[in-house]
Design a protein around this motif. Structure first.
Motif, PDB file in Angstrom:
ATOM      1  N   UNK A 148       0.807  -1.233   0.000  1.00 37.27           N
ATOM      2  CA  UNK A 148       0.000   0.000   0.000  1.00 37.27           C
ATOM      3  C   UNK A 148       0.835   1.275   0.000  1.00 37.27           C
ATOM      4  N   UNK A 149       1.941   1.280   0.788  1.00 40.16           N
ATOM      5  CA  UNK A 149       2.801   2.463   0.790  1.00 40.16           C
ATOM      6  C   UNK A 149       3.445   2.664  -0.568  1.00 40.16           C
ATOM      7  N   UNK A 150       3.960   1.579  -1.153  1.00 38.58           N
ATOM      8  CA  UNK A 150       4.580   1.683  -2.473  1.00 38.58           C
ATOM      9  C   UNK A 150       3.561   2.098  -3.525  1.00 38.58           C
ATOM     10  N   UNK A 151       2.308   1.656  -3.370  1.00 33.39           N
ATOM     11  CA  UNK A 151       1.261   2.029  -4.328  1.00 33.39           C
ATOM     12  C   UNK A 151       1.022   3.535  -4.321  1.00 33.39           C
ATOM     13  N   UNK A 152       1.022   4.136  -3.133  1.00 40.13           N
ATOM     14  CA  UNK A 152       0.840   5.595  -3.040  1.00 40.13           C
ATOM     15  C   UNK A 152       1.984   6.320  -3.738  1.00 40.13           C
ATOM     16  N   UNK A 188      -9.704  15.842 -23.440  1.00 38.85           N
ATOM     17  CA  UNK A 188     -10.190  14.934 -22.397  1.00 38.85           C
ATOM     18  C   UNK A 188      -9.216  13.769 -22.259  1.00 38.85           C
ATOM     19  N   UNK A 189      -8.782  13.482 -21.016  1.00 41.48           N
ATOM     20  CA  UNK A 189      -7.807  12.431 -20.744  1.00 41.48           C
ATOM     21  C   UNK A 189      -8.454  11.237 -20.053  1.00 41.48           C
ATOM     22  N   UNK A 190      -7.931  10.011 -20.291  1.00 48.11           N
ATOM     23  CA  UNK A 190      -8.309   8.875 -19.440  1.00 48.11           C
ATOM     24  C   UNK A 190      -7.944   9.172 -17.992  1.00 48.11           C
ATOM     25  N   UNK A 191      -8.739   8.651 -17.064  1.00 48.57           N
ATOM     26  CA  UNK A 191      -8.575   8.973 -15.647  1.00 48.57           C
ATOM     27  C   UNK A 191      -7.783   7.872 -14.946  1.00 48.57           C
ATOM     28  N   UNK A 192      -6.684   8.253 -14.295  1.00 49.14           N
ATOM     29  CA  UNK A 192      -5.916   7.315 -13.476  1.00 49.14           C
ATOM     30  C   UNK A 192      -6.656   7.134 -12.157  1.00 49.14           C
ATOM     31  N   UNK A 193      -7.246   5.956 -11.960  1.00 45.99           N
ATOM     32  CA  UNK A 193      -8.098   5.739 -10.797  1.00 45.99           C
ATOM     33  C   UNK A 193      -7.344   5.174  -9.598  1.00 45.99           C
ATOM     34  N   UNK A 194      -6.543   4.105  -9.845  1.00 47.15           N
ATOM     35  CA  UNK A 194      -5.913   3.439  -8.713  1.00 47.15           C
ATOM     36  C   UNK A 194      -4.663   2.711  -9.170  1.00 47.15           C
ATOM     37  N   UNK A 195      -3.696   2.565  -8.266  1.00 53.38           N
ATOM     38  CA  UNK A 195      -2.474   1.814  -8.523  1.00 53.38           C
ATOM     39  C   UNK A 195      -2.337   0.747  -7.440  1.00 53.38           C
ATOM     40  N   UNK A 196      -2.123  -0.484  -7.868  1.00 54.88           N
ATOM     41  CA  UNK A 196      -1.910  -1.587  -6.932  1.00 54.88           C
ATOM     42  C   UNK A 196      -0.570  -2.244  -7.257  1.00 54.88           C
ATOM     43  N   UNK A 197       0.350  -2.241  -6.314  1.00 57.60           N
ATOM     44  CA  UNK A 197       1.701  -2.752  -6.547  1.00 57.60           C
ATOM     45  C   UNK A 197       1.816  -4.208  -6.105  1.00 57.60           C
ATOM     46  N   UNK A 198       2.681  -4.930  -6.789  1.00 52.53           N
ATOM     47  CA  UNK A 198       3.008  -6.302  -6.428  1.00 52.53           C
ATOM     48  C   UNK A 198       4.482  -6.535  -6.654  1.00 52.53           C
ATOM     49  N   UNK A 199       4.893  -7.785  -6.625  1.00 51.48           N
ATOM     50  CA  UNK A 199       6.306  -8.130  -6.809  1.00 51.48           C
ATOM     51  C   UNK A 199       6.693  -7.927  -8.272  1.00 51.48           C
ATOM     52  N   UNK A 200       7.290  -6.780  -8.554  1.00 45.67           N
ATOM     53  CA  UNK A 200       7.783  -6.521  -9.902  1.00 45.67           C
ATOM     54  C   UNK A 200       6.754  -5.989 -10.874  1.00 45.67           C
ATOM     55  N   UNK A 201       5.511  -5.769 -10.428  1.00 44.06           N
ATOM     56  CA  UNK A 201       4.482  -5.302 -11.355  1.00 44.06           C
ATOM     57  C   UNK A 201       3.572  -4.307 -10.646  1.00 44.06           C
ATOM     58  N   UNK A 202       3.176  -3.261 -11.382  1.00 45.62           N
ATOM     59  CA  UNK A 202       2.175  -2.299 -10.917  1.00 45.62           C
ATOM     60  C   UNK A 202       0.938  -2.456 -11.791  1.00 45.62           C
TER      61      UNK A 202
END
Length: 476
Positions: free
Chosen positions: A101-105, A133-147
């Motif tokens: 969660x911290x890395x996701x922020x 008009x731009x696509x909206x960045x809603x959320x980021x979820x981080x994992x091992x080596x991938x966002x």
């Protein structure tokens, strides 16, 4: 009412136009009051929106005023000790609820900084009704080596629009690769941004399951670092790759996952190695049937498998749609190394026609009755493999040309991230798996077995073998 209000996305206002506006005089006290209220409102919004900055700042400030430097330093030391204890005591929960969660922020802030430039230069920004008009960045979820970045698309966009510019996005965000997949809602696309490469290291042989799980055979590792399980029930598997790409890794990974079933009689492996047994010969005791030099024996073996498939279909008619393996009627896996030697390069036309006819029956009817084909080939052209579309599961290893990717895996798969032509020679066994009905290719590295490990496996799990019609003892 402007039409831009019905378009999903973040609106970027255009530059103001210099126009003469009427000049209105207001009292200075009224202006000061308005500016004060407006400033306080904006300050409140900032404090709430960036709570993860303002909250700790307020706490540290209060501790400093109450106890001096001892307060903030003591709090930092306490948090560090608790975090270290949590990380070492239960790493899984620490990663899930603490670190990721911290890395996701942090990663969301990184992507937010580059978002406008990325969308505009990749031509994902839409001009409409005088606005951008731009696509909206809603959320980021981080994992091992991938966002995994959740994006709400602009009205009229589809996930393939993002897949086609995935390489541009990868360079913009400074990651190894970007893959676009549909989200859980029609207006959402998921961007998988791979930072590192967990597949850079060779995957060692995986433990042999005591009882094979035919819907999930452990064969390698996925690009997100998790294990990859291959489904065998209800499918036929085609492996395509250039010389030295690791086709043997795929074959022996699947064989190893079935090894305990071979010993118990729940599985029978039938092997065809037209190259004289160079690939499959070391594991010959694992195979109930094995042909390596006699093309007539190979034709008879494939015809026998097709006959078994037809006989089982007659027995199962009206009872079930999927065969259940038993020692009396085991799961049969026909393993063919270099299929082109049987379908294209064979000079005996009569034998070639027999093999093609039997293979067509086997591929179209065998998967529901427990007779499966695992075939490897180098040349994916239609004239070499006319029934390529009868393989629901296709694995593309390193290929020579970009055009071969869609030829092997299906139309548009290269745009969706299956860059088989860019797999380096230093990564044998790395490939992309595509299953019918799933538009997303999965990057996988299959486990590597040395010659000695294959021989040890054959000695441990082998039972009986028939080589070119001659019955031999598996222990010999």
């Amino acid at each position: 009412m402007p039409l831009v209000n019905v378009i999903r996305g973040d609106r970027i206002d255009s530059a103001p136009i210099n126009v003469r506006t009427p000049f209105i005089r207001i009292p200075i006290w009224l202006a000061l009051t308005w500016w004060t209220i407006k400033g306080l409102a904006r300050l409140a919004v900032v404090l709430v929106r960036f709570w993860y900055v303002t909250g700790p700042t307020a706490v540290f400030g209060w501790l400093y005023l109450r106890w001096g430097w001892a307060g903030p330093v003591g709090l930092v030391a306490l948090v560090g000790v608790v975090t270290a204890g949590w990380a070492f005591g239960h790493r899984a929960s620490f990663l899930r609820y603490g670190w990721w969660p911290v890395l996701s922020c942090y990663r969301r802030w990184v992507y937010r900084r580059k978002w406008l430039a990325a969308m505009v230069t990749a031509k994902l920004a839409v001009s409409f009704d005088g606005h951008t008009v731009l696509p909206v960045l809603k959320r980021v979820r981080c994992g091992a080596g991938v966002d995994v970045v959740m994006v709400r698309m602009v009205t009229g966009q589809i996930p393939d629009d993002f897949a086609k510019v995935a390489e541009r996005l990868a360079h913009t965000f400074g990651v190894r690769q970007v893959k676009a997949t549909p989200g859980n809602r029609p207006d959402v696309v998921l961007l998988h941004l791979f930072r590192g490469d967990p597949l850079a290291k060779t995957v060692r042989p995986l433990p042999v399951p005591a009882v094979p799980e035919f819907t999930a055979l452990p064969v390698g590792r996925r690009e997100d670092g998790d294990g990859y399980d291959l489904r065998l029930f209800g499918t036929q598997v085609l492996v395509v790759g250039a010389t030295g790409s690791g086709k043997g890794s795929v074959i022996w990974s699947v064989v190893r996952s079935l090894a305990a079933g071979v010993t118990s009689g729940l599985v029978q492996l039938w092997g065809l190695d037209p190259k004289g047994g160079m690939e499959l010969g070391m594991g010959a005791p694992m195979f109930a049937r094995f042909a390596r030099k006699d093309y007539a024996a190979m034709a008879e073996l494939i015809e026998e498998a097709a006959t078994v498939a037809k006989d089982r279909a007659g027995k199962l008619y009206g009872r079930t749609r999927q065969h259940t393996p038993t020692p009396d009627e085991p799961l049969i896996v026909v393993v063919i190394d270099e299929l082109a030697n049987l379908t294209a390069y064979l000079t005996d036309r009569q034998l070639k026609d027999r093999i093609k006819a039997a293979l067509s029956i086997l591929l179209s009817q065998g998967r529901a009755v427990g007779v499966h084909v695992l075939a490897a080939i180098q040349d994916p052209r239609k004239e070499v493999l006319p029934f390529r579309d009868l393989f629901p599961t296709r694995i593309g290893l390193r290929l020579a040309e970009a055009a071969q990717v869609d030829l092997v895996l299906g139309e548009g798969m290269r745009d969706r991230g299956a860059l088989c032509d860019r797999i380096p020679q230093s990564l044998p066994g790395v490939g992309f798996v595509v299953i019918d009905g799933d538009p997303t290719p999965m990057r996988v590295r299959f486990s590597y077995l040395t010659d000695d490990e294959i021989r040890d496996m054959a000695h441990t799990y082998g039972r009986l073998r028939v080589i070119d019609g001659e019955v031999l003892d598996g222990a010999a």
